[in-house]
Every structure is written in structure tokens, then in C-alpha cells.
Design an enzyme around this catalytic site. Structure first.
Site, PDB file in Angstrom:
ATOM      1  N   GLU A 269       0.853  -1.084  -0.158  1.00 25.21           N
ATOM      2  CA  GLU A 269       0.223   0.070   0.270  1.00 25.21           C
ATOM      3  C   GLU A 269       0.837   1.441   0.284  1.00 25.21           C
ATOM      4  O   GLU A 269       1.868   0.690   0.132  1.00 25.21           O
ATOM      5  CB  GLU A 269      -1.120   0.625   0.884  1.00 25.21           C
TER       6      GLU A 269
ATOM      7  N   VAL B  94      -5.178   0.399   2.963  1.00 22.60           N
ATOM      8  CA  VAL B  94      -5.624  -1.472   2.721  1.00 22.60           C
ATOM      9  C   VAL B  94      -7.116  -1.386   2.041  1.00 22.60           C
ATOM     10  O   VAL B  94      -6.430  -2.781   1.189  1.00 22.60           O
ATOM     11  CB  VAL B  94      -6.098  -1.822   4.292  1.00 22.60           C
TER      12      VAL B  94
ATOM     13  N   SER C 222     -13.197   1.404   9.537  1.00 21.83           N
ATOM     14  CA  SER C 222     -12.770   1.280   8.449  1.00 21.83           C
ATOM     15  C   SER C 222     -13.370   0.649   7.293  1.00 21.83           C
ATOM     16  O   SER C 222     -13.677  -0.286   7.859  1.00 21.83           O
ATOM     17  CB  SER C 222     -11.539   1.285   9.261  1.00 21.83           C
ATOM     18  N   ALA C 223     -13.285   1.708   5.944  1.00 19.58           N
ATOM     19  CA  ALA C 223     -13.962   0.664   4.891  1.00 19.58           C
ATOM     20  C   ALA C 223     -12.305  -0.951   5.031  1.00 19.58           C
ATOM     21  O   ALA C 223     -12.982  -1.535   4.116  1.00 19.58           O
ATOM     22  CB  ALA C 223     -13.949   1.149   4.244  1.00 19.58           C
ATOM     23  N   ASP C 224     -11.869  -0.680   5.566  1.00 18.59           N
ATOM     24  CA  ASP C 224     -10.843  -2.021   5.547  1.00 18.59           C
ATOM     25  C   ASP C 224     -11.762  -3.472   5.964  1.00 18.59           C
ATOM     26  O   ASP C 224     -11.350  -4.310   5.158  1.00 18.59           O
ATOM     27  CB  ASP C 224      -9.422  -2.268   6.865  1.00 18.59           C
TER      28      ASP C 224
ATOM     29  N   LYS D  91      -5.670  10.960   0.336  1.00 19.01           N
ATOM     30  CA  LYS D  91      -5.594   9.603   1.515  1.00 19.01           C
ATOM     31  C   LYS D  91      -7.117   8.683   0.564  1.00 19.01           C
ATOM     32  O   LYS D  91      -7.940   8.620   0.663  1.00 19.01           O
ATOM     33  CB  LYS D  91      -5.808   9.758   2.647  1.00 19.01           C
TER      34      LYS D  91
ATOM     35  N   ASP E 124     -17.221   5.352  13.284  1.00 23.81           N
ATOM     36  CA  ASP E 124     -15.949   5.318  12.745  1.00 23.81           C
ATOM     37  C   ASP E 124     -15.625   3.736  12.489  1.00 23.81           C
ATOM     38  O   ASP E 124     -14.532   3.604  13.593  1.00 23.81           O
ATOM     39  CB  ASP E 124     -15.064   6.809  13.052  1.00 23.81           C
TER      40      ASP E 124
ATOM     41  N   LYS F 212      -3.530  -1.380  16.026  1.00 26.64           N
ATOM     42  CA  LYS F 212      -3.468  -0.781  16.995  1.00 26.64           C
ATOM     43  C   LYS F 212      -4.142  -0.347  17.955  1.00 26.64           C
ATOM     44  O   LYS F 212      -5.406  -0.219  17.830  1.00 26.64           O
ATOM     45  CB  LYS F 212      -2.518   0.933  16.185  1.00 26.64           C
TER      46      LYS F 212
HETATM   47  N1  PSU Z   1      -3.310   2.196  11.124  1.00 21.17           N
HETATM   48  C1  PSU Z   1      -1.704   1.320  11.167  1.00 21.17           C
HETATM   49  N2  PSU Z   1      -1.068   1.810  10.232  1.00 21.17           N
HETATM   50  C2  PSU Z   1      -1.735   2.775   9.230  1.00 21.17           C
HETATM   51  C3  PSU Z   1      -2.859   2.725   8.311  1.00 21.17           C
HETATM   52  C4  PSU Z   1      -3.852   2.144   9.663  1.00 21.17           C
HETATM   53  O1  PSU Z   1      -1.326   1.093  11.847  1.00 21.17           O
HETATM   54  O2  PSU Z   1      -0.802   2.852   8.245  1.00 21.17           O
HETATM   55  C5  PSU Z   1      -3.953   3.313   7.238  1.00 21.17           C
HETATM   56  C6  PSU Z   1      -4.066   2.140   6.372  1.00 21.17           C
HETATM   57  O3  PSU Z   1      -3.789   2.273   4.909  1.00 21.17           O
HETATM   58  C7  PSU Z   1      -5.494   1.846   6.680  1.00 21.17           C
HETATM   59  C8  PSU Z   1      -5.633   3.157   6.570  1.00 21.17           C
HETATM   60  O4  PSU Z   1      -5.478   1.109   5.789  1.00 21.17           O
HETATM   61  O5  PSU Z   1      -4.643   3.740   7.577  1.00 21.17           O
HETATM   62  C9  PSU Z   1      -7.226   3.308   7.615  1.00 21.17           C
HETATM   63  O6  PSU Z   1      -7.936   4.132   7.504  1.00 21.17           O
HETATM   64  P1  PSU Z   1      -9.314   4.580   8.126  1.00 21.17           P
HETATM   65  O7  PSU Z   1      -8.973   4.672   9.168  1.00 21.17           O
HETATM   66  O8  PSU Z   1      -9.299   6.111   7.800  1.00 21.17           O
HETATM   67  O9  PSU Z   1      -9.878   4.098   7.369  1.00 21.17           O
HETATM   68 MN    MN Z   2     -12.841   5.791   9.195  1.00 19.96          MN
END
Ligand code: PSU
Ligand code: MN
Length: 308
Positions: free
Chosen positions: A25, A106, A140-142, A86, A138, A159
Site C-alpha cells: 500500500e 488497505v 474503517s472500510a478496510d 488518502k 467510525d 493498533k
Molecule cells: N493503521 C496503521 N498504519 C496505517 C494505517 C492504519 O497502523 O498506515 C492506514 C492504512 O492505509 C489503513 C488506513 O488502510 O490507515 C485506514 O484508514 P481509515 O481508518 O481511515 O480507514
Molecule cells: Mn474511519
């Protein structure tokens, strides 16, 4: 779909010859680490994958082109340019149509990998269900991408900026297997322990690759999360990191930071609050994930050829 994608020479040659490829990524490069450590880490990660006999394909969107594999100049651009977006799943079409520069999360790296026919992807940590999600929604879309896209993601867990317990519940509901590499416990990114169980412990790349073959062979679509704990010698003191994370979460709340800006804000705050100690550990666990991912990709590729 081909009209939107550019392949690096290296990735193109490997994919045409049906050799093992590992996706990487770019949000971790553009929004997860400071320059120049981000560039150096990205280059080292690619080299580790090559040493293990696989080919790296770092994903990004540059000038609206979907990049599968970055040239050295592209990598430098992603590491050292202001204003790179992003892009998670919802941002992907506009980033392409509006010819933007965007780093892939991700979720979007999984999408790029699927488009290119790549099954294995190495990262640091995944996004998940944030603390307080019962109020903020909130998530994540992951996680939704893991539910639906046939790619295996190798990470050091997540984390504890996230609610790890809720994150695992979500993945369970969505039917995403979590394989602990040499562990029965889901790792917490900077530390090896969370007290939460994985779906199944697996101790070799062969075991993991064969589970991937079974899952997709049975038509059980969706991703797999491979949880690879940070090596003991690079793991952080739990109290130090927990304190930094709690402070970072509180800061973000006080400043009203929400949405896609929350994760990058927390990552930067943790680095500042640990005086850079977290960065060193972060870099090492990414190397460890790249090595494991390449091994899995190599075995997966040979199983695929054997089974035809
Ligand atoms: N968590 C980490 N390091 C990162 C990310 C998440 O410990 O770099 C990044 C990754 O690219 C992950 C994204 O897909 O943040 C998730 O963002 P969001 O919570 O906005 O979906
Ligand atoms: Mn989010």
C-alpha cells in the site's frame, strides 16, 4: 478496466510469467511515516520481497492512473509530495476520474490487487472499529473490503487506537478468517499480545497458503487476515505505548478530528508522544510482514501451479 491501469515493468513481467507477486500500500508512505524514513522503508520493503523470490507491486493513483507497481521516481513522488489524497474505497472512482494523486489504503490496495490478479498483500496495520464507534460509527472500510475481496492481508494486527475486540467481532460476523502466524493471539501492532484469540494458529507459509487455496477453491469469497506479531526484539513496552495511544485518542477528541483524518492524526501523534520510538518498531514490523508475505506468495504460487 485495463484502460485505467499502468503496470511497472517489473510487475508486468512477473504477472505475465505467472510468478509470485506481493501487493503493497501507499498510505503508509504518504500518510503513515515522515520523509525520508517513509521512502527508505518503502524501498527496503520492496527489496526484502525480491530477496525472498517474489516481485513487489506498490499501489497508488498518480494523475488519475491506477499504478500497479511504482518506478523509483513514483515512489519518491508518493513519499515527498504535499497534498496527496488518502483514497479508500469510496474515494477511488473520483480519484481516477478527476486525475488526482492518491495513496491507497488497505481497502483500495486490495481493490488494485484484485484488478491485477494478485492474491497476497503486505502492510503494517489494518484499519478497524475505532474506540467509541458506538457513537461515531467510525469503522474503517478496510473491514468491509476484507469481507468481500479475495486477497490475503499480512499485518501485525491492529493498533489499540482501535477497539480490537469490536474489530475482531466485525471480522467474525463477515466471515473473515484470521490466521496467527506462530501465535494463537491477535497481536496489537507495537506489542505481540492483545489477549484476544485468532481463528487458527498456523506455523508455516505452507499451512497458510493451503488454507487460502481451500477457501477460494470452495468459492468462499472474501479476504483473509494474517496476523504476524512484531519480532520480540522490536516490540514496545506495553505501558509506554498504551499511555501514548490514550493521550493521542484524547487529543484527537478534543480537537474534533473525525473521518478519514482520524487515523493519520493518531499515527502522527503517537510518533510525537513516543519521541520516535514507535516509528522504529513500526518500520521493523513492516519488514517482517513483507518477508512473511513473500514466503506465502511463493508457496501459494507453486500450489496453484501444482493443482492447475
Ligand atoms: N493503521 C496503521 N498504519 C496505517 C494505517 C492504519 O497502523 O498506515 C492506514 C492504512 O492505509 C489503513 C488506513 O488502510 O490507515 C485506514 O484508514 P481509515 O481508518 O481511515 O480507514
Ligand atoms: Mn474511519
Amino acid at each position: 478496466m485495463k484502460q485505467y491501469i499502468d503496470y511497472s515493468e517489473e510487475a508486468k513481467a512477473a504477472l505475465e510469467a505467472d510468478k509470485p507477486v506481493v501487493a503493497l500500500e501507499s498510505t503508509i508512505i504518504s500518510h503513515g511515516m515522515p520523509y525520508p524514513q517513509n521512502l527508505e522503508t518503502a524501498q527496503n520493503v520492496e527489496n526484502i520481497i525480491r530477496e525472498e523470490g517474489a516481485t513487489p507491486a506498490t499501489m497508488a493513483i498518480i494523475g488519475g492512473r491506477i499504478k500497479v507497481g511504482l518506478s523509483p521516481e513514483d515512489l519518491e513522488f508518493m513519499a515527498n509530495t504535499e497534498g496527496i489524497l488518502k483514497a479508500s474505497r469510496r474515494d477511488f472512482p473520483s480519484a481516477v476520474a478527476m486525475k488526482q494523486n492518491a495513496a491507497t489504503t488497505v481497502a483500495t490496495t486490495m481493490i488494485c490487487a484484485r484488478l491485477a490478479g494478485i492474491r497476497v498483500f503486505a502492510t503494517g496495520g489494518i484499519g478497524g472499529v475505532h474506540r467509541g464507534a458506538e457513537k461515531t460509527f467510525d469503522i474503517s472500510a478496510d473491514l468491509q473490503e476484507l469481507a468481500g475481496t479475495n486477497v490475503a492481508v499480512i499485518s501485525a494486527g491492529a493498533k489499540s487506537i482501535l477497539d480490537l475486540s469490536l474489530t475482531l467481532e466485525y471480522l467474525e460476523t463477515m466471515g473473515v478468517p484470521i490466521y496467527g502466524y506462530g501465535t494463537d493471539e491477535f497481536p496489537a501492532f507495537f506489542t505481540r499480545h492483545s489477549g484476544l484469540p485468532v481463528t487458527c494458529q498456523m506455523n508455516t507459509p505452507e499451512e497458510i497458503a493451503s488454507a487460502l487455496r481451500v477457501k477460494w477453491g470452495l468459492g468462499l469469497s472474501g479476504g483473509v487476515l494474517i496476523a504476524n506479531p512484531v519480532p520480540e526484539e522490536f516490540s514496545m513496552d506495553k505501558n509506554v505505548i498504551d499511555e501514548a495511544i490514550d493521550k493521542a485518542v484524547k487529543e484527537a477528541e478534543e480537537k474534533g478530528i473525525i473521518g478519514k483524518h482520524l487515523t493519520p492524526y493518531l499515527l502522527t501523534a503517537i510518533k510525537r508522544l513516543t519521541e520516535g520510538k514507535s516509528l522504529a518498531s513500526n518500520i521493523e514490523l513492516v519488514y517482517n510482514n513483507a518477508r512473511t508475505a513473500a514466503k506465502i506468495a511463493v508457496v501459494y504460487n507453486s500450489l496453484k501451479k501444482q493443482e492447475g
